[in-house]
Design a protein around this motif. Structure first.
Motif, short mmCIF file in Angstrom:
data_model
loop_
_atom_site.label_atom_id
_atom_site.label_comp_id
_atom_site.label_asym_id
_atom_site.label_seq_id
_atom_site.Cartn_x
_atom_site.Cartn_y
_atom_site.Cartn_z
N ASN A 25 63.53 49.98 55.64
CA ASN A 25 63.61 50.32 54.22
C ASN A 25 64.71 51.35 53.98
O ASN A 25 65.51 51.23 53.04
N ASN A 26 64.77 52.37 54.81
CA ASN A 26 65.82 53.39 54.67
C ASN A 26 67.20 52.77 54.85
O ASN A 26 68.14 53.08 54.11
N TYR A 27 67.34 51.92 55.86
CA TYR A 27 68.62 51.28 56.14
C TYR A 27 69.08 50.44 54.94
O TYR A 27 70.24 50.48 54.54
N LEU A 28 68.13 49.69 54.38
CA LEU A 28 68.47 48.83 53.24
C LEU A 28 68.81 49.67 52.01
O LEU A 28 69.73 49.31 51.25
N LYS A 29 68.11 50.78 51.80
CA LYS A 29 68.42 51.65 50.66
C LYS A 29 69.84 52.21 50.77
O LYS A 29 70.54 52.33 49.75
N ARG A 53 57.55 53.52 57.92
CA ARG A 53 56.69 54.23 56.98
C ARG A 53 55.73 53.29 56.30
O ARG A 53 56.06 52.14 56.01
N GLY A 54 54.53 53.82 56.03
CA GLY A 54 53.54 53.11 55.23
C GLY A 54 53.45 53.77 53.87
O GLY A 54 54.36 54.49 53.45
N GLN A 55 52.36 53.53 53.18
CA GLN A 55 52.18 54.11 51.86
C GLN A 55 52.10 55.63 51.92
O GLN A 55 51.50 56.21 52.82
N GLN A 56 52.74 56.29 50.96
CA GLN A 56 52.71 57.74 50.80
C GLN A 56 53.09 58.45 52.10
O GLN A 56 52.46 59.40 52.55
N ASN A 57 54.17 57.92 52.75
CA ASN A 57 54.78 58.54 53.93
C ASN A 57 53.88 58.54 55.16
O ASN A 57 54.10 59.32 56.09
N GLY A 123 48.71 44.16 59.49
CA GLY A 123 50.04 44.52 59.01
C GLY A 123 49.97 45.31 57.72
O GLY A 123 48.88 45.67 57.25
N GLY A 124 51.13 45.57 57.16
CA GLY A 124 51.17 46.33 55.92
C GLY A 124 52.46 46.09 55.15
O GLY A 124 53.43 45.52 55.68
N ILE A 125 52.44 46.51 53.90
CA ILE A 125 53.57 46.32 52.98
C ILE A 125 53.90 47.65 52.33
O ILE A 125 53.01 48.41 51.98
N LEU A 126 55.18 47.92 52.18
CA LEU A 126 55.62 49.10 51.42
C LEU A 126 56.74 48.66 50.48
O LEU A 126 57.84 48.32 50.93
N ILE A 127 56.45 48.63 49.18
CA ILE A 127 57.45 48.25 48.18
C ILE A 127 57.97 49.51 47.50
O ILE A 127 57.21 50.29 46.94
N ILE A 140 62.81 47.13 47.16
CA ILE A 140 62.95 47.00 48.61
C ILE A 140 61.55 46.79 49.17
O ILE A 140 60.69 47.67 49.08
N VAL A 141 61.34 45.62 49.72
CA VAL A 141 60.02 45.22 50.20
C VAL A 141 60.00 45.35 51.72
O VAL A 141 60.62 44.56 52.44
#
Length: 259
Positions: A25-29, A53-57, A123-127, A140-141
C-alpha cells in the motif's frame, strides 16, 4: 509490466512484482503521488512485505514467498464519498467468490474486512481512500491472504489458517491472484454501472455471525447480540435486548470462544 496471464480487461494487467517491500500500500501510494499517471487496475505484488498493515495501523505478518500480499489501484470517481463502503462490499464479495471458486470451501468475512474460515483468520483487507476535496480521487486496496503458510506464531495458534492447511496442498499464487482480480473487476464494473441493488444482500450472506446470537465485548462489558446489517457508511448494526445499536470500527470485539 503487461500481464498476459490474466483474462481481465484492466485489473492486474499492469502487474508489478517486488521481492521485498515495507508495505505494498505504501509503495503504491508513492507511485500514485508521482506526476506520471498510473493505470487503473495496477497491482503491486510482493514476495515479502515486512511491514504490512491492517486496520488502524495494526500489523500484518506473512511468511515470505508463501502468501499473497498485494495492493490494487482503483479510481472510483463515480462513487459519492458517503458511499465509500460500497467498494468495501464489492471487494469482500469478490474475495469470497474467488476463494470459494478456487477452494470449494465456504469462506466468510468478519466485519469490517477480515477473511475467515471456520472461526480462523485467513486474510484481511485494507482500503485507503484518497480524496480531492469532497470527491473521490482513488482507492488503494491492500489484500493479504494466507496461502501456503503452514506454521504460525504461538500467538496465532488456532486463530489463523491458510488455504494450504484447508486443502492439504500448495496453491499457485499467480493463478489465485488471477481469479481474485477477475472477480474484483467483475464486481467493480457492476458497481460502476450502478447495478448494485443486491450488493448489500450478497455482502450480508457472506458476513461472519450474521443473524446469529453471539458474544461480543465493548470495553469491559461482555454481551450477547445479533448482527442484523451494515449501514451505508459501514457501521455494524446489531440487535441487543430488543434494541438496534450501531458500532464503528474497533468499538466492539468478537468473542469466538467463551467458557
Amino acid at each position: 509490466m503487461q500481464n498476459n496471464t490474466f483474462s481481465t480487461l484492466f485489473v492486474g494487467q499492469n502487474l508489478i512484482k517486488l521481492t521485498t517491500v515495507d508495505s505494498t500500500n505504501n509503495y503504491l501510494k508513492i507511485l500514485v503521488s508521482k506526476s506520471e499517471p498510473l493505470a487503473e487496475g495496477t497491482v503491486i505484488m510482493a514476495d515479502d512485505q515486512f511491514a504490512g498493515r491492517g486496520q488502524q495501523n495494526s500489523t500484518w505478518i506473512a511468511a515470505p514467498g508463501k502468501n499473497l500480499t498485494f495492493s490494487l489501484l482503483l479510481h472510483p470517481l463515480f462513487l459519492p464519498i458517503n458511499d465509500q463502503f460500497k467498494l468495501n462490499m464489492v471487494i469482500c464479495n469478490a474475495l469470497k467468490t474467488a476463494l470459494a471458486n478456487f477452494t470449494g470451501k465456504n469462506i466468510v468475512f468478519k466485519w469490517p474486512n477480515d477473511l475467515y474460515y471456520n472461526d480462523q483468520k485467513l486474510g484481511g483487507i485494507l482500503i485507503e481512500n484518497l480524496l480531492a476535496g469532497n470527491k473521490y480521487k482513488s482507492a488503494i486496496v491492500g489484500i493479504g491472504i494466507n496461502v501456503n503458510q503452514l506454521e504460525f506464531s504461538p500467538l496465532l495458534a488456532g486463530k489463523a489458517t491458510s488455504i494450504a492447511q484447508i486443502l492439504q496442498e500448495d496453491v499457485n499464487l499467480v493463478q489465485l491472484l488471477a481469479e481474485i482480480c477477475s472477480q474484483i473487476e467483475s464486481g467493480y464494473l457492476r458497481l460502476k454501472s450502478g447495478a448494485y441493488a443486491d450488493l448489500q444482500a450478497q455482502y450480508l450472506t457472506g458476513l461472519y455471525k450474521y443473524d446469529e446470537i453471539a458474544w461480543y465485548k465493548q470495553g469491559d462489558v461482555v454481551f450477547e447480540a445479533k448482527i442484523t446489517g451494515v449501514t451505508s457508511s459501514g457501521q455494524l448494526v446489531m440487535e441487543k435486548e430488543g434494541k438496534q445499536l450501531q458500532f464503528n470500527l474497533k468499538e466492539i470485539e468478537f468473542i469466538t470462544n467463551r467458557t
